[in-house]
Design a protein around this motif. Structure first.
Motif, PDB file in Angstrom:
ATOM      1  N   ILE A   1      43.783  45.084 116.442  1.00  0.00           N
ATOM      2  CA  ILE A   1      44.136  45.898 115.278  1.00  0.00           C
ATOM      3  C   ILE A   1      43.066  45.722 114.209  1.00  0.00           C
ATOM      4  O   ILE A   1      42.833  44.613 113.725  1.00  0.00           O
ATOM      5  N   GLY A   2      42.424  46.840 113.854  1.00  0.00           N
ATOM      6  CA  GLY A   2      41.249  46.802 112.996  1.00  0.00           C
ATOM      7  C   GLY A   2      40.045  46.444 113.850  1.00  0.00           C
ATOM      8  O   GLY A   2      39.340  45.470 113.596  1.00  0.00           O
TER       9      GLY A   2
ATOM     10  N   VAL B   1      43.624  47.828 123.927  1.00  0.00           N
ATOM     11  CA  VAL B   1      43.698  48.984 123.042  1.00  0.00           C
ATOM     12  C   VAL B   1      43.185  48.556 121.684  1.00  0.00           C
ATOM     13  O   VAL B   1      43.648  47.551 121.123  1.00  0.00           O
ATOM     14  N   GLY B   2      42.214  49.290 121.148  1.00  0.00           N
ATOM     15  CA  GLY B   2      41.687  49.003 119.829  1.00  0.00           C
ATOM     16  C   GLY B   2      42.163  50.038 118.820  1.00  0.00           C
ATOM     17  O   GLY B   2      42.019  51.242 119.054  1.00  0.00           O
ATOM     18  N   PHE B   3      42.765  49.592 117.723  1.00  0.00           N
ATOM     19  CA  PHE B   3      43.229  50.475 116.653  1.00  0.00           C
ATOM     20  C   PHE B   3      42.235  50.388 115.491  1.00  0.00           C
ATOM     21  O   PHE B   3      41.881  49.286 115.054  1.00  0.00           O
ATOM     22  N   GLU B   4      41.787  51.526 114.992  1.00  0.00           N
ATOM     23  CA  GLU B   4      40.804  51.543 113.915  1.00  0.00           C
ATOM     24  C   GLU B   4      40.977  52.801 113.083  1.00  0.00           C
ATOM     25  O   GLU B   4      41.066  53.907 113.628  1.00  0.00           O
ATOM     26  N   ARG B   5      41.026  52.646 111.754  1.00  0.00           N
ATOM     27  CA  ARG B   5      41.198  53.795 110.861  1.00  0.00           C
ATOM     28  C   ARG B   5      39.902  54.560 110.647  1.00  0.00           C
ATOM     29  O   ARG B   5      39.917  55.770 110.432  1.00  0.00           O
ATOM     30  N   ASP B   6      38.768  53.874 110.675  1.00  0.00           N
ATOM     31  CA  ASP B   6      37.476  54.482 110.366  1.00  0.00           C
ATOM     32  C   ASP B   6      36.902  55.158 111.618  1.00  0.00           C
ATOM     33  O   ASP B   6      36.622  54.498 112.626  1.00  0.00           O
ATOM     34  N   ALA B   7      36.708  56.482 111.553  1.00  0.00           N
ATOM     35  CA  ALA B   7      36.260  57.236 112.732  1.00  0.00           C
ATOM     36  C   ALA B   7      34.866  56.811 113.176  1.00  0.00           C
ATOM     37  O   ALA B   7      34.580  56.760 114.378  1.00  0.00           O
ATOM     38  N   SER B   8      33.971  56.503 112.230  1.00  0.00           N
ATOM     39  CA  SER B   8      32.614  56.107 112.608  1.00  0.00           C
ATOM     40  C   SER B   8      32.620  54.755 113.312  1.00  0.00           C
ATOM     41  O   SER B   8      31.864  54.542 114.275  1.00  0.00           O
ATOM     42  N   ARG B   9      33.465  53.840 112.871  1.00  0.00           N
ATOM     43  CA  ARG B   9      33.574  52.552 113.557  1.00  0.00           C
ATOM     44  C   ARG B   9      34.191  52.721 114.936  1.00  0.00           C
ATOM     45  O   ARG B   9      33.808  52.042 115.901  1.00  0.00           O
TER      46      ARG B   9
END
Length: 399
Positions: A258-259, A279-287
């Motif tokens: 997460i993050g 599974v990787g959760f990330e809010r930033d599309a570029s990251r």
């Protein structure tokens, strides 16, 4: 379990065709109502026989409904060599009940290649590149390793040789094995950097003995940071090694990262064993895009990446065996993760606010609380001194 016995017979067929089949395999074909297989496989059979011949369509998955429509008939399905070695066997049998099928395998490309090369089968790392990117090999490129790759066609062999050279492994010995076991068999060798053949025939496999100045991925957790592209948002090598030790990946387990940032923790989790999932959760599309690139470059195609807020999407995902939160833990996220029991959680804090939350959680839920303080030797005038990093607090708990 069906009462009528097997209706599907999977027959492994080699380049020697009918002559190389066992007596039970021949009998099954002669008694069949229909025979399904690729055009190349069907052409290896005699023109005689009562069975209807059906060309298996492309993509392969489209043929499964056609096969299942014939349940109750006597059907033979042709496959290359051993149907359960990078073959169609497992794809088909997942749709069947025990007792509905029987298999007559032929020698696999692996066993034939090992016999030609004099390589003990147990020393070979085998991979199917006919449906995977060449980067799948990246974790396995190490001097002394023996690799056998099934290839799609001659062009894919050329692509593989060029990629090996780009990775610094142009000195690798490549043995190209074409149409093994049949009258068209040909075995040729050269280095990856020197391969320039334009007449490589299908079916084809490539044996690789890696050599050269290319970098080798270490087996221990804590890869150097420069293996990953990042914007500074990365769990640094020493801390990542401690995080993975605390997460304790085991075969077959699922991680939620997460993050995810650069994806470094999830990627190293996946490198630990080929059966692990993440599974990787990330809010930033570029990251998120950068994490996907890192995974692809390091040969980890099975990393699933999800954009957006993790809390809002947790219920939609299969339950994890372990969760890593590299920063930004909140009371809401803690409560959402507690609902995942049984599960292991490792959370890191850099800010005082998150550190206070971890301290409260440790009192309330138990586990282990660890403070990590690191310093590196840096120039200090004409001498050197210790430059400290921000301390990190790690909370590890199982519930």
């Amino acid at each position: 379990m069906v009462d009528s016995g097997p209706w599907l017979t999977m027959v492994g067929i080699g380049e020697d065709g009918w002559d190389g089949l066992t007596a039970p395999a021949r009998a099954a074909i002669e008694a069949a109502d229909s025979v399904m297989g690729a055009s190349r496989h069907l052409s290896l059979l005699p023109k005689t026989g009562r069975a209807e011949r059906i060309v298996w369509p492309v993509p392969f998955a489209d043929g499964v409904p056609l096969l299942l429509e014939r349940r109750g008939e006597q059907v033979v399905m042709l496959a290359s060599g051993d149907p359960f070695w990078f073959g169609a066997g497992s794809v088909v049998t997942r749709h069947l009940e025990p007792g509905e099928w029987v298999v007559h395998p032929a020698p696999s490309t692996l066993s034939l290649a090992a016999a030609r090369l004099g390589w003990p089968v147990e020393t070979i790392h085998s991979v199917g590149l006919h449906a995977r990117p060449v980067e799948t090999l990246r974790p396995h490129l190490a001097p002394g390793r023996r690799i056998l790759a099934l290839m799609r066609d001659g062009a894919s062999v050329t692509e593989l040789a060029a990629w090996l050279a780009e990775q610094g492994f142009g000195d690798s010995a490549m043995t190209v094995l074409e149409a093994l076991g049949g009258p068209r068999e040909r075995v040729r060798g050269c280095t990856a950097a020197a391969l320039d053949w334009t007449d490589i025939a299908h079916p084809v496999a490539v044996a690789i003995a890696p050599a050269g100045a290319g970098r080798t991925l270490p087996c221990a957790s804590g890869l150097d940071d420069d293996w990953f592209a990042h914007d500074g948002q990365i769990t640094k090598r020493p801390v990542r090694a401690l995080a993975l030790s605390a997460l304790a990946p085991r075969p077959g387990e699922l991680l939620w990262d997460i993050g995810a940032g650069s994806g470094s923790v999830a990627i190293e989790w996946l490198l630990s064993d080929p059966t692990t999932r993440a599974v990787g959760f990330e809010r930033d599309a570029s990251r998120l895009a950068r994490a996907a690139d890192n995974a692809a470059r390091l040969g980890i195609a099975r990393l699933e990446l999800v954009e957006g807020d993790a809390v809002a999407q947790l219920a939609e995902r299969p339950r994890p065996d372990a969760v890593f939160v590299g920063g930004g833990l909140s009371p809401q996220l803690v409560e959402a993760l507690r609902a995942l029991s049984p599960c292991r959680l490792v959370a890191h804090a850099v800010t005082l606010e998150t550190e206070a939350l971890l301290a409260q959680c440790h009192v309330r839920y138990g586990g282990e609380l660890l403070r990590i303080e690191l310093a590196q030797a840096k120039p200090l005038g004409t001498r050197r001194g210790w430059k400290a990093s921000y301390p990190i607090v790690q909370w590890r708990v199982a519930w």
